[in-house]
Write a protein that holds these residues in place. Sequence first.
Motif, short mmCIF file in Angstrom:
data_model
loop_
_atom_site.label_atom_id
_atom_site.label_comp_id
_atom_site.label_asym_id
_atom_site.label_seq_id
_atom_site.Cartn_x
_atom_site.Cartn_y
_atom_site.Cartn_z
N GLU A 104 0.95 -1.35 0.05
CA GLU A 104 -0.09 -0.09 0.05
C GLU A 104 0.91 1.32 0.00
OE1 GLU A 104 -4.30 1.28 1.50
OE2 GLU A 104 -3.26 -0.33 2.61
N TYR A 107 2.89 1.05 -3.64
CA TYR A 107 2.04 0.77 -4.71
C TYR A 107 0.63 1.39 -4.82
CZ TYR A 107 6.08 -1.83 -5.82
OH TYR A 107 7.51 -2.17 -6.08
N VAL A 109 -1.85 0.13 -3.40
CA VAL A 109 -2.86 -1.04 -3.59
C VAL A 109 -3.29 -1.65 -2.24
CG1 VAL A 109 -3.44 -3.09 -4.68
CG2 VAL A 109 -1.92 -1.49 -5.93
N SER A 110 -4.61 -1.67 -2.03
CA SER A 110 -5.11 -2.12 -0.86
C SER A 110 -5.07 -3.79 -0.79
CB SER A 110 -6.83 -2.19 -0.91
OG SER A 110 -7.27 -2.86 -0.01
N ALA A 215 1.25 -6.04 -6.71
CA ALA A 215 0.74 -4.61 -6.41
C ALA A 215 1.20 -3.79 -7.67
CB ALA A 215 1.31 -4.23 -5.20
N LEU A 218 -0.81 -3.87 -10.71
CA LEU A 218 -2.08 -2.80 -10.72
C LEU A 218 -1.67 -1.34 -10.73
CD1 LEU A 218 -4.07 -5.22 -8.00
CD2 LEU A 218 -4.67 -4.47 -10.47
N GLN A 219 -0.53 -1.14 -10.11
CA GLN A 219 -0.36 0.25 -10.16
C GLN A 219 0.02 0.61 -11.60
OE1 GLN A 219 3.66 1.64 -9.12
NE2 GLN A 219 2.79 3.20 -7.85
N TRP A 223 -4.16 1.67 -10.93
CA TRP A 223 -4.74 1.85 -9.52
C TRP A 223 -4.25 3.08 -9.02
CZ3 TRP A 223 -7.94 -1.74 -7.66
CH2 TRP A 223 -8.50 -1.61 -6.05
N TRP A 229 -12.93 0.87 -4.63
CA TRP A 229 -13.21 0.25 -5.85
C TRP A 229 -14.62 -0.38 -6.14
CZ3 TRP A 229 -10.09 -1.32 -1.99
CH2 TRP A 229 -10.62 -2.59 -1.08
N ASN A 291 -11.07 2.43 -9.86
CA ASN A 291 -10.21 1.47 -9.48
C ASN A 291 -10.72 0.03 -9.86
OD1 ASN A 291 -7.90 2.65 -8.48
ND2 ASN A 291 -8.70 2.54 -6.50
#
Length: 387
Positions: A104, A107, A109-110, A215, A218-219, A223, A229, A291
């Motif tokens: 997180e 990047y 990302v959850s 991650a 996705l970035q 993201w 999302w 997202n």
Amino acid sequence: MRLTLLAALTAATPALAQTPCGGDFPAWVKGVKAEATAKGIPAETADAFFSGLSPDPRVLKADRSQGVFRKSFLEFSKSLISRDRLTRGRALADQWDAIFDRAEAEYGVSRGILLAFWAFETDYGAVQGDFETRRALATLAHDCRRPDLFRPQVLAALEMHRLGEFDLNTTGAWAGEIGMVQMLPGDILERGVDGDGDGLVTLKTSVPDALLSGARMLQHHGWRAGEPWMQEVILPDTFDWDLTGLDTELPAEQWAAMGVQIRGGVLTNGLPASILLPQGRKGPAFLVYPNFRVLFDWNKSFVYVTTAAYFATRLTGAEPYLAGNPDPALSLEQMKALQTKLAALGHDVGAVDGILGAATRIAVQKEQARLGLPADAWPTPELLDRL
């Protein structure tokens, strides 16, 4: 250096890049080996990689029959989400807390999204696939359905082998994805992360490598850090169903002004969002944000992405959805008949495969509106009869 090498491998090579798909497999292999060596792969590496390879008919069969995606959202989600999978996901979130925090922080990302894909792709690493990866990639690259996608992946796997990150006996999914979060060799080369500091990117055996690589991917696909999302919503009975679907985006506060209520959460003002009804107006309803759209770069299936996004909300504290009482789904033959009729009317539904994907849903909604039916993108026998 990895990016430079991958760019060189995937760049077009005049003459060599024209080696056709299909035909005699040994002749095709010879062409790929020539292309690889022309781009700097040692001949002995290419010889070892292709040694003993032949097309795998199981891979072609899997590529032609992805019937699991014909399930409805409720069926699909119930088949993939269990109390055990939720419990294990939350335990793994605690076990690898520092890695999720790093994903997180670096990047954006959850952990919920990463856990959801880790669960769905390989059951948290337990089931990574038993297809020989180099054989699967060569089979799909030789096949003429998607050679432009898979030929570069063969070259990427060759480069990974040269780097010591791809054993010749590597196994994975039928489509060539590798590791706990199932990434293709090209994605691993471009966005793989050495999360455990051992100097290698090994997504099959290293949880830090796998999660941080996912991650980073996705970035790369867009993201947005710190943004939601998906949120479940309750819609008023008087809602305009024509406004639902991914092709309509409005500011979240505008949806609230129309009576849309967040279930068990707070509206995120200022973000564009869409109302998603995976099984029509009588089933669950979700507000989805930018997202959510990024997830289609991981998997193209509408029902898979919607289920993964929903599971990610559960892993981060959301309540189970309100299932409602949707109209029954069309049978496989009814769905194919519907897609055939929609295509005849000029709609782009992709393949007539019986899968209610995003393109078919858009076409369904347009015809529902034209015929004066509730335009919620959920096909019914009445719509089929009216068409």
